[in-house]
Motif scaffolding. Sequence first.
Motif, PDB file in Angstrom:
ATOM      1  N   GLN A   1       0.822  -1.215   0.000  1.00  0.00           N
ATOM      2  CA  GLN A   1       0.000   0.000   0.000  1.00  0.00           C
ATOM      3  C   GLN A   1       0.852   1.259   0.000  1.00  0.00           C
ATOM      4  OE1 GLN A   1      -3.308   0.332  -0.238  1.00  0.00           O
ATOM      5  NE2 GLN A   1      -3.500  -1.882  -0.461  1.00  0.00           N
ATOM      6  N   ILE A   2       1.933   1.228   0.781  1.00  0.00           N
ATOM      7  CA  ILE A   2       2.755   2.427   0.951  1.00  0.00           C
ATOM      8  C   ILE A   2       3.707   2.639  -0.223  1.00  0.00           C
ATOM      9  CG2 ILE A   2       4.437   3.564   2.455  1.00  0.00           C
ATOM     10  CD1 ILE A   2       3.269   1.853   4.756  1.00  0.00           C
ATOM     11  N   TYR A   3       4.415   1.580  -0.628  1.00  0.00           N
ATOM     12  CA  TYR A   3       5.392   1.650  -1.713  1.00  0.00           C
ATOM     13  C   TYR A   3       5.203   0.471  -2.659  1.00  0.00           C
ATOM     14  CZ  TYR A   3       7.769   5.100   1.175  1.00  0.00           C
ATOM     15  OH  TYR A   3       8.077   6.212   1.912  1.00  0.00           O
TER      16      TYR A   3
ATOM     17  N   ASP B   1      10.876  -4.843  -2.237  1.00  0.00           N
ATOM     18  CA  ASP B   1      12.031  -5.607  -1.766  1.00  0.00           C
ATOM     19  C   ASP B   1      12.098  -5.598  -0.250  1.00  0.00           C
ATOM     20  OD1 ASP B   1      12.651  -5.888  -4.407  1.00  0.00           O
ATOM     21  OD2 ASP B   1      14.345  -4.515  -4.384  1.00  0.00           O
ATOM     22  N   VAL B   2      12.446  -6.738   0.306  1.00  0.00           N
ATOM     23  CA  VAL B   2      12.631  -6.882   1.748  1.00  0.00           C
ATOM     24  C   VAL B   2      14.048  -7.405   1.974  1.00  0.00           C
ATOM     25  CG1 VAL B   2      11.860  -8.143   3.795  1.00  0.00           C
ATOM     26  CG2 VAL B   2      10.180  -7.339   2.141  1.00  0.00           C
TER      27      VAL B   2
ATOM     28  N   THR C   1      14.095  -5.439   7.150  1.00  0.00           N
ATOM     29  CA  THR C   1      13.855  -4.045   6.833  1.00  0.00           C
ATOM     30  C   THR C   1      13.383  -3.937   5.387  1.00  0.00           C
ATOM     31  OG1 THR C   1      14.759  -1.805   7.034  1.00  0.00           O
ATOM     32  CG2 THR C   1      16.195  -3.475   6.044  1.00  0.00           C
ATOM     33  N   SER C   2      12.870  -2.778   5.039  1.00  0.00           N
ATOM     34  CA  SER C   2      12.444  -2.514   3.666  1.00  0.00           C
ATOM     35  C   SER C   2      12.503  -1.005   3.428  1.00  0.00           C
ATOM     36  CB  SER C   2      11.038  -3.061   3.416  1.00  0.00           C
ATOM     37  OG  SER C   2      10.129  -2.514   4.345  1.00  0.00           O
ATOM     38  N   TYR C   3      12.119  -0.595   2.252  1.00  0.00           N
ATOM     39  CA  TYR C   3      12.292   0.797   1.826  1.00  0.00           C
ATOM     40  C   TYR C   3      11.704   1.812   2.802  1.00  0.00           C
ATOM     41  CZ  TYR C   3      12.272   4.969  -1.075  1.00  0.00           C
ATOM     42  OH  TYR C   3      12.473   6.232  -1.543  1.00  0.00           O
ATOM     43  N   GLU C   4      10.574   1.504   3.408  1.00  0.00           N
ATOM     44  CA  GLU C   4       9.934   2.482   4.293  1.00  0.00           C
ATOM     45  C   GLU C   4      10.748   2.726   5.556  1.00  0.00           C
ATOM     46  OE1 GLU C   4       8.994  -0.779   6.918  1.00  0.00           O
ATOM     47  OE2 GLU C   4       9.230  -0.671   4.777  1.00  0.00           O
TER      48      GLU C   4
END
Length: 159
Positions: free
Chosen positions: A41-43, A48-49, A67-70
């Motif tokens: 929803q966000i990105y 990618d994780v 972690t991920s991009y957000e």
Amino acid sequence: MKIIITLIYCSIAFAVQAKDLTIEQKVAFADFYRKQVDLAQIYPDRLDVKVIFVDLDNDNQQEAIATSYESFYETGWLWSIYKRTGDKWEPIQGYDSEMKIIHLGSGVYANPGEIFRLVDSEDKVQFVVLNLNYDKLAPEGLGAINKSVFFIDEKGLFQ
């Protein structure tokens, strides 16, 4: 004092330390994490994780540091820490020593390659983050190296 240091971004170094998860279990975790942080929803273009699977509490089972991009900030990533109970992943609770409270989740701020596993002469395991301290006011833009230590205590809390 004998100290053994291992870079934990390299999962091969931990192959003998803990029971490895299968590829299917690792993929299932990545799917779980994407849903947990609502990444689609966000990105939706950045799904990618990044995950490090490692035994954090010496129970011979791999935990997940993800972690991920957000979770990217100016100079690094905020990594969340999860434990597997049966087939279910749950955030590991964290203890805030300053506020003296337990948080529902836990995390560590680092770039890949900045987290190290230390084993001392008494076989006590700790994890250390060593990263550059970008300081605009310091000579050449760098301050003293940032360092922090984390571990899972006997109650299963992230310290």
